[in-house]
Design a protein around this motif. Sequence first.
Motif, mmCIF file in Angstrom:
data_model
loop_
_atom_site.group_PDB
_atom_site.id
_atom_site.type_symbol
_atom_site.label_atom_id
_atom_site.label_comp_id
_atom_site.label_asym_id
_atom_site.label_seq_id
_atom_site.Cartn_x
_atom_site.Cartn_y
_atom_site.Cartn_z
ATOM 1 N N ALA A 140 37.715 54.147 45.553
ATOM 2 C CA ALA A 140 37.117 52.832 45.792
ATOM 3 C C ALA A 140 36.600 52.240 44.480
ATOM 4 O O ALA A 140 36.767 51.045 44.200
ATOM 5 C CB ALA A 140 35.982 52.952 46.800
ATOM 6 N N VAL A 141 36.005 53.099 43.648
ATOM 7 C CA VAL A 141 35.428 52.603 42.387
ATOM 8 C C VAL A 141 36.527 52.147 41.429
ATOM 9 O O VAL A 141 36.487 51.031 40.884
ATOM 10 C CB VAL A 141 34.545 53.695 41.723
ATOM 11 C CG1 VAL A 141 34.144 53.296 40.309
ATOM 12 C CG2 VAL A 141 33.315 53.957 42.577
ATOM 13 N N VAL A 142 37.544 52.981 41.222
ATOM 14 C CA VAL A 142 38.580 52.573 40.255
ATOM 15 C C VAL A 142 39.367 51.374 40.788
ATOM 16 O O VAL A 142 39.757 50.497 40.023
ATOM 17 C CB VAL A 142 39.497 53.742 39.797
ATOM 18 C CG1 VAL A 142 38.701 54.823 39.095
ATOM 19 C CG2 VAL A 142 40.311 54.322 40.921
ATOM 20 N N SER A 143 39.543 51.302 42.114
ATOM 21 C CA SER A 143 40.217 50.112 42.693
ATOM 22 C C SER A 143 39.439 48.853 42.375
ATOM 23 O O SER A 143 40.008 47.836 41.978
ATOM 24 C CB SER A 143 40.289 50.179 44.221
ATOM 25 O OG SER A 143 41.062 51.210 44.644
ATOM 26 N N ARG A 144 38.121 48.930 42.585
ATOM 27 C CA ARG A 144 37.279 47.744 42.349
ATOM 28 C C ARG A 144 37.360 47.315 40.888
ATOM 29 O O ARG A 144 37.510 46.144 40.559
ATOM 30 C CB ARG A 144 35.830 48.097 42.725
ATOM 31 C CG ARG A 144 34.874 46.931 42.806
ATOM 32 C CD ARG A 144 33.432 47.390 42.653
ATOM 33 N NE ARG A 144 33.157 47.859 41.300
ATOM 34 C CZ ARG A 144 32.456 48.962 41.002
ATOM 35 N NH1 ARG A 144 31.932 49.713 41.948
ATOM 36 N NH2 ARG A 144 32.251 49.311 39.740
ATOM 37 N N GLN A 145 37.310 48.320 39.980
ATOM 38 C CA GLN A 145 37.330 48.009 38.548
ATOM 39 C C GLN A 145 38.664 47.378 38.146
ATOM 40 O O GLN A 145 38.708 46.435 37.359
ATOM 41 C CB GLN A 145 37.071 49.293 37.745
ATOM 42 C CG GLN A 145 35.643 49.823 37.929
ATOM 43 C CD GLN A 145 35.440 51.216 37.359
ATOM 44 O OE1 GLN A 145 36.363 52.033 37.321
ATOM 45 N NE2 GLN A 145 34.225 51.509 36.932
ATOM 46 N N ILE A 146 39.760 47.914 38.682
ATOM 47 C CA ILE A 146 41.081 47.358 38.337
ATOM 48 C C ILE A 146 41.281 45.989 38.986
ATOM 49 O O ILE A 146 41.790 45.057 38.357
ATOM 50 C CB ILE A 146 42.217 48.303 38.793
ATOM 51 C CG1 ILE A 146 42.135 49.632 38.049
ATOM 52 C CG2 ILE A 146 43.584 47.671 38.539
ATOM 53 C CD1 ILE A 146 43.082 50.677 38.578
ATOM 54 N N GLN A 147 40.851 45.873 40.244
ATOM 55 C CA GLN A 147 41.080 44.609 40.958
ATOM 56 C C GLN A 147 40.398 43.446 40.232
ATOM 57 O O GLN A 147 40.936 42.333 40.184
ATOM 58 C CB GLN A 147 40.580 44.720 42.404
ATOM 59 C CG GLN A 147 41.062 43.599 43.311
ATOM 60 C CD GLN A 147 42.588 43.532 43.421
ATOM 61 O OE1 GLN A 147 43.245 44.535 43.672
ATOM 62 N NE2 GLN A 147 43.163 42.344 43.209
ATOM 63 N N ALA A 148 39.211 43.711 39.651
ATOM 64 C CA ALA A 148 38.504 42.642 38.927
ATOM 65 C C ALA A 148 39.366 42.109 37.787
ATOM 66 O O ALA A 148 39.389 40.902 37.511
ATOM 67 C CB ALA A 148 37.174 43.174 38.388
ATOM 68 N N VAL A 149 40.106 43.005 37.145
ATOM 69 C CA VAL A 149 40.957 42.572 36.020
ATOM 70 C C VAL A 149 42.224 41.895 36.548
ATOM 71 O O VAL A 149 42.651 40.863 36.015
ATOM 72 C CB VAL A 149 41.269 43.767 35.083
ATOM 73 C CG1 VAL A 149 42.349 43.420 34.080
ATOM 74 C CG2 VAL A 149 39.990 44.174 34.356
ATOM 75 N N ILE A 150 42.800 42.442 37.620
ATOM 76 C CA ILE A 150 43.991 41.791 38.199
ATOM 77 C C ILE A 150 43.628 40.367 38.647
ATOM 78 O O ILE A 150 44.372 39.415 38.393
ATOM 79 C CB ILE A 150 44.555 42.606 39.383
ATOM 80 C CG1 ILE A 150 45.072 43.964 38.900
ATOM 81 C CG2 ILE A 150 45.689 41.831 40.076
ATOM 82 C CD1 ILE A 150 45.573 44.890 40.009
ATOM 83 N N ASP A 151 42.474 40.226 39.279
ATOM 84 C CA ASP A 151 42.070 38.897 39.762
ATOM 85 C C ASP A 151 41.943 37.910 38.601
ATOM 86 O O ASP A 151 42.222 36.732 38.738
ATOM 87 C CB ASP A 151 40.717 38.972 40.502
ATOM 88 C CG ASP A 151 40.838 39.666 41.847
ATOM 89 O OD1 ASP A 151 41.968 39.866 42.323
ATOM 90 O OD2 ASP A 151 39.779 40.047 42.412
#
Length: 248
Positions: A140-151
């Motif tokens: 969940a943590v790494v997803s959130r961190q990556i998603q912020a950059v993808i967004d």
Amino acid sequence: MRQTIVAGNWKMNASKEAVNTLIMGILSGMADVKSKVIVCAPYPYLSQVEALITHSQLHLGAQDLNANVSGAFTGEVSADMIKDFGAQYVIIGHSERRSLYGETDDVVAQKVQVALDNDLTPLFCIGELLEERESGNTEAVVSRQIQAVIDRVGIKAFKNIIVAYEPVWAIGTGVTATPQQAQDTHAFIRSMLAKHDGDIAQSTPILYGGSMNPTNAEELIGCEDIDGGLIGGASLKSEDFLRICKAG
Ligand code: PEP
């Protein structure tokens, strides 16, 4: 086929003499290194390293940037300034920046964008705290961190991004993730990228960072989804760093 990448993060450790010794030591052993090797120096030493590595296989990086172009930001350094000293890479979102300087996912994403806009390749760091791993929240943590950059920059921008998975509990502690723990998280990160774009997922380098050393590097880098390392402590001794560079 992804090329192995080994990047040294010297953090706030350097002197003119130490930089000279370290770079000359690394250069003397580079002949049989196949990995791409990057050294991320503190700002005051970028110029010295730039001069020492001219016409060599070594690449230069910085450890952070300020997201503004120029102006009244006392003590800060811009992407342009970093490039002016020959750096092509910049670490963004290191856990020490996140924890000690309050960098949020949004700030990190903004800095990734500024790096890309200025033709600097971000070494984009992600990773969970010990309590997050222990409570089963690593993905969940790494997803959130990556998603912020993808967004912020879009998935296609990952063709110019290097991801560094650095479990915070393994950084500077001497405790390394087991190859299985690291591989599992790297595979998860790649599968997350693949949900957006399969080709990008296959081509994006994902480095492991967290107490990688000459003894454990080969096994870690040998894992299918681990494409190299971001190295702190062991990047400060040329013999140790070179042994890691040769593990890939
Ligand atoms: C780091 O700071 O990015 C790091 C991986 O440090 P160390 O290798 O010392 O754990």
